[in-house]
Every structure is written in C-alpha cells, then in structure tokens.
Design an enzyme around this catalytic site. Structure first.
Site, PDB file in Angstrom:
ATOM      1  CD  GLU A   1      -3.291   0.296   2.075  1.00 46.29           C
ATOM      2  OE1 GLU A   1      -3.984  -0.723   1.942  1.00 46.29           O
ATOM      3  OE2 GLU A   1      -3.405   1.036   3.046  1.00 46.29           O
TER       4      GLU A   1
ATOM      5  CG  HIS B   1       7.014 -29.700   0.351  1.00 46.82           C
ATOM      6  ND1 HIS B   1       7.522 -30.960   0.108  1.00 46.82           N
ATOM      7  CD2 HIS B   1       7.776 -29.165   1.339  1.00 46.82           C
ATOM      8  CE1 HIS B   1       8.538 -31.180   0.922  1.00 46.82           C
ATOM      9  NE2 HIS B   1       8.720 -30.108   1.680  1.00 46.82           N
TER      10      HIS B   1
ATOM     11  CE  LYS C   1     -12.269   1.786   1.153  1.00 47.43           C
ATOM     12  NZ  LYS C   1     -11.641   2.756   2.040  1.00 47.43           N
TER      13      LYS C   1
HETATM   14  O1  PA5 Z   1      -3.370   1.525   5.859  1.00 44.00           O
HETATM   15  C1  PA5 Z   1      -4.505   1.959   5.733  1.00 44.00           C
HETATM   16  O2  PA5 Z   1      -4.763   3.157   5.869  1.00 44.00           O
HETATM   17  C2  PA5 Z   1      -5.670   1.043   5.419  1.00 44.00           C
HETATM   18  O3  PA5 Z   1      -5.276  -0.252   5.243  1.00 44.00           O
HETATM   19  C3  PA5 Z   1      -6.673   1.079   6.545  1.00 44.00           C
HETATM   20  O4  PA5 Z   1      -6.070   0.660   7.727  1.00 44.00           O
HETATM   21  C4  PA5 Z   1      -7.890   0.209   6.238  1.00 44.00           C
HETATM   22  O5  PA5 Z   1      -8.441   0.563   5.016  1.00 44.00           O
HETATM   23  C5  PA5 Z   1      -8.933   0.354   7.321  1.00 44.00           C
HETATM   24  O6  PA5 Z   1      -9.345   1.677   7.432  1.00 44.00           O
HETATM   25  P1  PA5 Z   1     -10.098   2.203   8.701  1.00 44.00           P
HETATM   26  O7  PA5 Z   1      -9.194   2.077   9.868  1.00 44.00           O
HETATM   27  O8  PA5 Z   1     -10.428   3.619   8.392  1.00 44.00           O
HETATM   28  O9  PA5 Z   1     -11.330   1.350   8.873  1.00 44.00           O
END
Ligand code: PA5
Length: 445
Positions: free
Chosen positions: A287, A308, A422
């Site tokens: 990310e 394996h 989303k």
């Molecule tokens: O690293 C990030 O920002 C995302 O992976 C969030 O942690 C994830 O989308 C969850 O978001 P939230 O904490 O707003 O529910």
C-alpha cells in the site's frame, strides 16, 4: 536486536551500487525527520515508540484487564492496518494450541470485519452464542464498510446476550478523536475509547491502541513490545552511519534490486507463527509503494511448507524475484528427534538433533539453492519470538518502508488506489450519495 545480511544479493547487484544510495537514503531520512517529503502529515509513527508514555500504557493495560476479567472471547473488528498488526503480533507470540484447551489464561482473540463473508460471519456469531464475548471496534475513518457491518452484528449480539450494561463494559472503540460513525456510536453508547492519532496512517498504527490493546488482552507485554521498537528507533536513527543502519541498507538494497529487474520481493519465514507478520508486511509495503505504476510487488511464503508448492516457481520460474528471509535464532522450546531401534523411516541420522537444527539446515540449503537458481537473498535475523524482537522488527520495517518509498519517489503514506473498488461497490449497492455513479455503473453491466 536484529541483523541484516545482504551478502547473497551481491552476485546480482554490487555492494558499490547499494552504497551509492547513501545520499538518497540521507535525503529520505532528512525529509522524514523534517517533515518536508510527500505525505508529511502522516509521520506520527516516526517517533511514536519513544513518545509512548507509561500513563498511556497503564490506561491500555487497565482496559485490557477489564476485558480479560469479563470475556472468554474478544473479537477484534477491523481491516487492513486496523487489524493486521495486532494479529501479526498475537500470532507470533501465542502458543499454537493452548487456545484449543479448556483452561485458558487469556480470552481467545478472534477477528471480524476483515472480509464480507456471510458464512464467516454466520459461523462466528453461532460460535459466540454461548460465549461471554467482548468486541474492539477498530476503524480510523470509522466508516469502513467491512468493519461497520461486522460491528453492527456483534454489537447487537453482545447487547442481546450480555445486556446493555455489560456490553458497555466489554465493547471498546479505537477510532478518530472526532469524526466517523465509530466515534459517534462510542460517544452515544458511552464506550471506553482510544484515539488513533490523525498523523498515523492505518498500516503504521500497530504501536497505537490499534495494536497495543488487543495484544495486551491476549496477555502479552506491551511495555516490552514498545521497548523493542524504541531500541530499533535508535538503531535505525538518521544519525546512525549508513553502513550500520539496517533500515538504510534494506531500503537501498531493495531499490537496487528493483532497478535491476527484480520486481517481486518474497518475504520468507521458517516459522509458521510469522505468517501474519508477512501479511502485515505485505500491506505495509504494497500500500505504501504500489502507486504511479511502480513499486515492488510484496509476496510472502511460509517455508518449509511452501517449498512443497511455491518452491518450484521460486527455484525455476521467471527470474524477477528476490527473497528476504526472516530467520529466528532461538526457539522458545526444546524438542529433539528420538532414536528408533528399527529405524524403519530411516531417520536415525537425525536422532538427537533438535528439530530447529533440521529447520535451520532446510533454511540454509534453500537459500543456497535459490541463489544458485538466480534468486538474490537477504537475511534478517531476530534473536527469538518475543515481545522485544517483534517490536523491533515491526519498527524496522516501518522506517525502512518510509525511506524506501521516498527513494522510489512516491508518497508512501497515502492509498488513493483503494477508493476505486469502494466507489463501485457503493454504486452497485445504491448507497445514498452515489446516484450518479449507480447510473453510470448500471450502463456498464
Ligand atoms: O493503511 C490503511 O490506511 C488502510 O489499510 C486502513 O487501515 C484500512 O483501510 C482500514 O481503514 P479504517 O481504519 O479507516 O477502517
């Protein structure tokens, strides 16, 4: 506390070229320290370990104790950065089997809100039917659909089963200070809540209450975890010389490998308890770096299990990969291979050896084979699976990720790409406010 060895990448890239990143690493470190780089409003994680106070830890431990006293099961509701860190640490430190025993020393920790599986949620709610359970609702935005959906189900069940008063005691929210539905619900219902600082992004939040509360409930020492991270904050500090700073070397080496066509990094472990550390790491690097049509693809395998299955691809598939092996120096327990008079299985050559000696030879043999097969290898050694080592390892990966993302030239602290699915999902579900998108997407179907 941890050591990094890049020797087995050096047949593929040169040490000279890795060390040529020194100036870029320095610039990245300065940008992080001075807050002058991309995403500089999300640098709260940088000195988070050393800024955690005793009072904060005491507050977390007191809340953990309330849940430990009143719950057989605690469900951690969260997704991505709001769940993977807690799970990584809890699974790394937990006994693999005691949760199956009747007598437990800590509540069983289960997870929800990280998928939209109807069967998963049905089976979870069925399992919880005769359990004294509590819930930690973790969401920074407070609006994430997966988590909100699971929490709606769990809140109702907890209140129905345990009564409104007890539910208030065993439901905790970890969310933004002011905004989002999770904050509104927590304030309205009077839940104990903890704040996720504005300047700490989800995937860098494991050392906030997001990770620390579930870890404390599971019975692990969050002071030691934080101490490990504080140690690593020093080891990887900006004034530590390049050659002695493992985060600097890791960031430089992976960028040099990437430049030389190694597009996929496979994080390897030889201990099944590290599976979720890899999951956490995949999110952290994927990310943070996968944007602007660039970035190393982070993958992970559990060896020797996956030798394996994926072992064949790694040995002989496309040569676009390198491996980073996490090796745990010492086991927590001791188990030797017994001798057997009949030796029908032919294993007497191992008699008297510790199981870990066999594992370590599998590791060494694999590393040599993969290097021979054209796969550069890095090796990170941690002393043991304990709170200090894991705290250190997590911080090491975070700081290296910040440096590495800046070397790559991206903003490591945003994630604009995750909005696309989303938007489509909300349009398909006719969420109010998505009317235009709904029309547009219907036309595409
Ligand atoms: O690293 C990030 O920002 C995302 O992976 C969030 O942690 C994830 O989308 C969850 O978001 P939230 O904490 O707003 O529910």
């Amino acid at each position: 506390m941890i050591s990094l060895n890049i020797e087995k990448t050096l047949g593929f890239i040169s040490k000279e070229n890795v060390f040529a990143y020194e100036a870029q690493v320095k610039a990245a470190q300065e940008a992080l320290e001075n807050g002058t780089g991309k995403g500089n409003d999300f640098l709260g994680w940088l000195h988070l370990p050393s800024s955690i106070t005793k009072e904060h830890l005491a507050d977390l431990k007191a809340t953990a104790q309330t849940l430990r006293d009143n719950c057989e099961v605690v469900v951690v509701a969260g997704i991505g950065g709001s769940y993977l860190g807690a799970r990584a640490v809890i699974e790394a430190l937990s006994n693999s089997f005691t949760w199956l025993q009747d007598k437990k020393t800590a509540p069983v920790i289960l997870y929800a809100g990280h998928n939209i599986g109807e069967d998963y949620l049905y089976e979870l709610t069925e399992y919880l039917k005769d359990k004294k359970f509590g819930v930690i609702n973790i969401s920074k935005s407070g609006t994430t659909t997966e988590t909100a959906l699971a929490f709606r189900l769990l809140k109702k069940q907890c209140e129905d089963q345990r009564g409104k008063e007890m539910a208030k005691k065993v439901i905790v929210a970890i969310t933004d200070a002011k905004k989002g539905a999770a904050r509104v619900t927590a304030d309205n219902e009077g839940y104990k809540s903890f704040i996720i600082p504005d300047n700490v992004g989800g995937r860098f939040s494991v050392l906030t209450p997001v990770g620390l509360l579930p870890i404390a409930i599971a019975g692990f020492d969050i002071e030691k975890l934080v101490a490990g991270a504080v140690g690593m904050e020093k080891t990887c500090g900006k004034d530590v010389p390049f050659a002695e700073n493992p985060a600097a070397i890791y960031a430089a080496t992976r960028n040099e490998l990437y430049k030389n066509g190694k597009k996929i990094e496979i994080l390897v472990n030889y201990n099944p308890k590290l599976h979720y550390v890899s999951e956490w790491w995949k999110q952290l690097y994927g990310e943070s770096e996968g944007k602007e049509n660039k970035g190393i693809f982070p993958a992970a395998v559990d060896f020797s299990t996956d030798l394996h299955s994926m072992g064949q691809w790694i040995q002989e598939g496309e040569r676009t990969i390198y491996e980073t092996v996490i090796s745990v120096e010492k086991t927590q327990h001791s188990l030797q291979v017994p001798s057997d008079e009949a030796n029908l299985d032919g294993l007497n050559f191992l008699a008297g050896k510790h199981v870990d000696e066999v594992n370590k030879m599998a590791e060494l043999g694999t590393q040599l084979a993969h290097v021979d097969g054209g796969v550069p290898n890095m090796r990170i050694v941690i002393p043991a699976l304990n709170e200090e080592s894991i705290g250190g390892l997590l911080y090491f990966f975070e700081i290296a990720c910040g440096i590495s993302g800046y070397i790559l030239g991206v903003n490591p602290f945003n994630q604009p790409g995750v909005e696309a699915y989303k938007k489509n999902m909300f349009a398909l579900l006719n969420k109010p406010g998505y009317e235009e998108e709904s029309k547009a997407i219907q036309a595409r179907l």
